[in-house]
Design a protein around this motif. Structure first.
Motif, PDB file in Angstrom:
ATOM      1  N   VAL A   8       0.864  -1.176   0.000  1.00 45.09           N
ATOM      2  CA  VAL A   8       0.000   0.000   0.000  1.00 45.09           C
ATOM      3  C   VAL A   8       0.901   1.226   0.000  1.00 45.09           C
ATOM      4  O   VAL A   8       1.773   1.359   0.856  1.00 45.09           O
ATOM      5  N   ILE A   9       0.688   2.103  -0.955  1.00 42.38           N
ATOM      6  CA  ILE A   9       1.460   3.340  -1.032  1.00 42.38           C
ATOM      7  C   ILE A   9       0.572   4.483  -0.545  1.00 42.38           C
ATOM      8  O   ILE A   9      -0.546   4.670  -1.036  1.00 42.38           O
ATOM      9  N   ALA A  10       1.080   5.227   0.424  1.00 40.57           N
ATOM     10  CA  ALA A  10       0.387   6.406   0.946  1.00 40.57           C
ATOM     11  C   ALA A  10       1.187   7.642   0.549  1.00 40.57           C
ATOM     12  O   ALA A  10       2.415   7.645   0.637  1.00 40.57           O
ATOM     13  N   ALA A  11       0.485   8.672   0.128  1.00 47.22           N
ATOM     14  CA  ALA A  11       1.123   9.935  -0.235  1.00 47.22           C
ATOM     15  C   ALA A  11       0.733  11.002   0.781  1.00 47.22           C
ATOM     16  O   ALA A  11      -0.433  11.115   1.149  1.00 47.22           O
ATOM     17  N   ALA A  12       1.715  11.754   1.223  1.00 49.23           N
ATOM     18  CA  ALA A  12       1.484  12.874   2.144  1.00 49.23           C
ATOM     19  C   ALA A  12       2.001  14.127   1.437  1.00 49.23           C
ATOM     20  O   ALA A  12       3.167  14.478   1.573  1.00 49.23           O
ATOM     21  N   PRO A  13       1.136  14.800   0.670  1.00 51.21           N
ATOM     22  CA  PRO A  13       1.624  15.834  -0.227  1.00 51.21           C
ATOM     23  C   PRO A  13       1.959  17.194   0.360  1.00 51.21           C
ATOM     24  O   PRO A  13       2.543  18.016  -0.338  1.00 51.21           O
ATOM     25  N   GLN A  42      -2.789   8.184  -9.737  1.00 51.52           N
ATOM     26  CA  GLN A  42      -2.335   7.698 -11.044  1.00 51.52           C
ATOM     27  C   GLN A  42      -0.928   7.118 -10.965  1.00 51.52           C
ATOM     28  O   GLN A  42      -0.587   6.217 -11.726  1.00 51.52           O
ATOM     29  N   ALA A  43      -0.127   7.606 -10.015  1.00 56.83           N
ATOM     30  CA  ALA A  43       1.233   7.100  -9.835  1.00 56.83           C
ATOM     31  C   ALA A  43       1.275   5.856  -8.947  1.00 56.83           C
ATOM     32  O   ALA A  43       2.347   5.290  -8.735  1.00 56.83           O
ATOM     33  N   GLY A  44       0.120   5.443  -8.409  1.00 58.70           N
ATOM     34  CA  GLY A  44       0.070   4.206  -7.639  1.00 58.70           C
ATOM     35  C   GLY A  44      -0.310   4.334  -6.180  1.00 58.70           C
ATOM     36  O   GLY A  44      -0.393   3.323  -5.477  1.00 58.70           O
ATOM     37  N   ALA A  45      -0.544   5.540  -5.701  1.00 57.67           N
ATOM     38  CA  ALA A  45      -0.915   5.705  -4.291  1.00 57.67           C
ATOM     39  C   ALA A  45      -2.328   5.189  -4.056  1.00 57.67           C
ATOM     40  O   ALA A  45      -3.230   5.406  -4.865  1.00 57.67           O
ATOM     41  N   ALA A  46      -2.505   4.523  -2.922  1.00 60.17           N
ATOM     42  CA  ALA A  46      -3.819   4.019  -2.525  1.00 60.17           C
ATOM     43  C   ALA A  46      -4.427   4.870  -1.420  1.00 60.17           C
ATOM     44  O   ALA A  46      -5.605   4.735  -1.126  1.00 60.17           O
ATOM     45  N   MET A  47      -3.608   5.736  -0.809  1.00 59.45           N
ATOM     46  CA  MET A  47      -4.083   6.564   0.293  1.00 59.45           C
ATOM     47  C   MET A  47      -3.412   7.931   0.224  1.00 59.45           C
ATOM     48  O   MET A  47      -2.239   8.032  -0.130  1.00 59.45           O
ATOM     49  N   VAL A  48      -4.175   8.957   0.588  1.00 51.01           N
ATOM     50  CA  VAL A  48      -3.635  10.315   0.706  1.00 51.01           C
ATOM     51  C   VAL A  48      -3.796  10.752   2.155  1.00 51.01           C
ATOM     52  O   VAL A  48      -4.891  10.731   2.708  1.00 51.01           O
ATOM     53  N   HIS A  49      -2.673  11.112   2.773  1.00 56.50           N
ATOM     54  CA  HIS A  49      -2.630  11.644   4.139  1.00 56.50           C
ATOM     55  C   HIS A  49      -2.844  13.147   4.004  1.00 56.50           C
ATOM     56  O   HIS A  49      -2.017  13.855   3.430  1.00 56.50           O
ATOM     57  N   GLY A  78     -12.877   9.863  -6.807  1.00 60.76           N
ATOM     58  CA  GLY A  78     -13.915   8.922  -6.381  1.00 60.76           C
ATOM     59  C   GLY A  78     -13.471   8.160  -5.148  1.00 60.76           C
ATOM     60  O   GLY A  78     -12.906   8.730  -4.225  1.00 60.76           O
ATOM     61  N   ASP A  79     -13.710   6.867  -5.156  1.00 57.38           N
ATOM     62  CA  ASP A  79     -13.295   6.042  -4.015  1.00 57.38           C
ATOM     63  C   ASP A  79     -12.039   5.246  -4.322  1.00 57.38           C
ATOM     64  O   ASP A  79     -11.739   4.262  -3.661  1.00 57.38           O
ATOM     65  N   ARG A  80     -11.277   5.675  -5.332  1.00 56.58           N
ATOM     66  CA  ARG A  80     -10.042   4.978  -5.713  1.00 56.58           C
ATOM     67  C   ARG A  80      -8.892   5.257  -4.753  1.00 56.58           C
ATOM     68  O   ARG A  80      -7.844   4.636  -4.836  1.00 56.58           O
ATOM     69  N   VAL A  81      -9.078   6.216  -3.836  1.00 57.28           N
ATOM     70  CA  VAL A  81      -8.048   6.576  -2.862  1.00 57.28           C
ATOM     71  C   VAL A  81      -8.697   6.672  -1.485  1.00 57.28           C
ATOM     72  O   VAL A  81      -9.759   7.272  -1.336  1.00 57.28           O
ATOM     73  N   VAL A  82      -8.047   6.082  -0.497  1.00 61.72           N
ATOM     74  CA  VAL A  82      -8.457   6.261   0.894  1.00 61.72           C
ATOM     75  C   VAL A  82      -7.967   7.638   1.328  1.00 61.72           C
ATOM     76  O   VAL A  82      -6.810   8.002   1.065  1.00 61.72           O
ATOM     77  N   ILE A  83      -8.826   8.398   1.965  1.00 59.41           N
ATOM     78  CA  ILE A  83      -8.434   9.727   2.448  1.00 59.41           C
ATOM     79  C   ILE A  83      -8.257   9.653   3.959  1.00 59.41           C
ATOM     80  O   ILE A  83      -9.193   9.345   4.687  1.00 59.41           O
ATOM     81  N   GLN A  84      -7.043   9.926   4.392  1.00 62.42           N
ATOM     82  CA  GLN A  84      -6.718   9.901   5.819  1.00 62.42           C
ATOM     83  C   GLN A  84      -6.549  11.329   6.319  1.00 62.42           C
ATOM     84  O   GLN A  84      -5.685  12.065   5.849  1.00 62.42           O
ATOM     85  N   ALA A  85      -7.379  11.712   7.279  1.00 60.83           N
ATOM     86  CA  ALA A  85      -7.249  13.026   7.913  1.00 60.83           C
ATOM     87  C   ALA A  85      -6.153  12.948   8.971  1.00 60.83           C
ATOM     88  O   ALA A  85      -6.009  11.935   9.645  1.00 60.83           O
ATOM     89  N   THR A  86      -5.406  14.016   9.105  1.00 57.77           N
ATOM     90  CA  THR A  86      -4.435  14.075  10.194  1.00 57.77           C
ATOM     91  C   THR A  86      -5.040  14.825  11.370  1.00 57.77           C
ATOM     92  O   THR A  86      -5.812  15.765  11.183  1.00 57.77           O
ATOM     93  N   SER A  87      -4.679  14.382  12.556  1.00 59.75           N
ATOM     94  CA  SER A  87      -5.070  15.125  13.762  1.00 59.75           C
ATOM     95  C   SER A  87      -3.869  15.881  14.324  1.00 59.75           C
ATOM     96  O   SER A  87      -3.904  16.339  15.464  1.00 59.75           O
TER      97      SER A  87
END
Length: 168
Positions: A8-13, A42-49, A78-87
């Motif tokens: 699983v690749i996560a991106a934190a932009p 598109q580059a392969g991330a499954a989650m965005v932090h 859409g739902d192609r990426v899990v969106i993770q909120a930071t606290s």
């Protein structure tokens, strides 16, 4: 050699502290975050932090700012990426404010720094109640540990069931 293991690749932009003054391409608006999330997907991330900002570009945990960004991301990916909120406190929010913001947002997943949100014994009761609530609501929690002391604290919190469950 065996088959490839799941990955699983996560991106934190963007993060909480850097601004476009530090790097002009840093995404801070909802539309910029949506464009970046689409590129990451598109580059392969499954989650965005996700870190969001207020109107002045400062780190924010305000659920309204999150809602705008999440709506923009969902419209693009859409739902192609899990969106993770930071606290993340970002040096602005205290433990209770962090938990209250995440409860109001009720994200699909969130990151929680053990050091920031449960660093003191007096923070444990509120954290335990919040984490039990998150578990019943199906909110996935990623625990952030920065060093060995955080790991020891995490293990102690698990042992004493401040952190519910046995899969984190």
């Amino acid at each position: 050699m065996s088959a490839l293991e799941p990955l699983v690749i996560a991106a934190a932009p963007n993060g909480a502290r850097k601004t476009p003054h530090d790097h002009p391409a840093l995404p801070v608006t909802a539309d910029q975050l949506a464009d970046t999330a689409a590129g990451c997907q598109q580059a392969g991330a499954a989650m965005v932090h996700l870190h969001v900002r207020d109107a002045e570009g400062r780190h924010s945990l305000d659920p309204r700012h999150y809602a705008r960004a999440i709506d923009a991301l969902r419209a693009r990916v859409g739902d192609r990426v899990v969106i993770q909120a930071t606290s993340e406190s970002g040096g602005v929010y205290g433990p209770r404010e962090q938990l209250d913001a995440m409860r109001a947002l009720e994200p699909e997943t969130l990151s929680l720094s053990v050091r920031e949100a449960i660093g003191r014994s007096e923070d444990e009761a509120a954290a335990a109640e919040f984490l039990a609530w998150a578990r019943t609501r199906g909110v996935a929690v990623q625990y952030i540990l920065y060093d060995r002391d955080d790991l020891a604290r995490y293990r102690d919190l698990v042992r004493r069931a401040v952190l519910p469950g046995n899969r984190h």
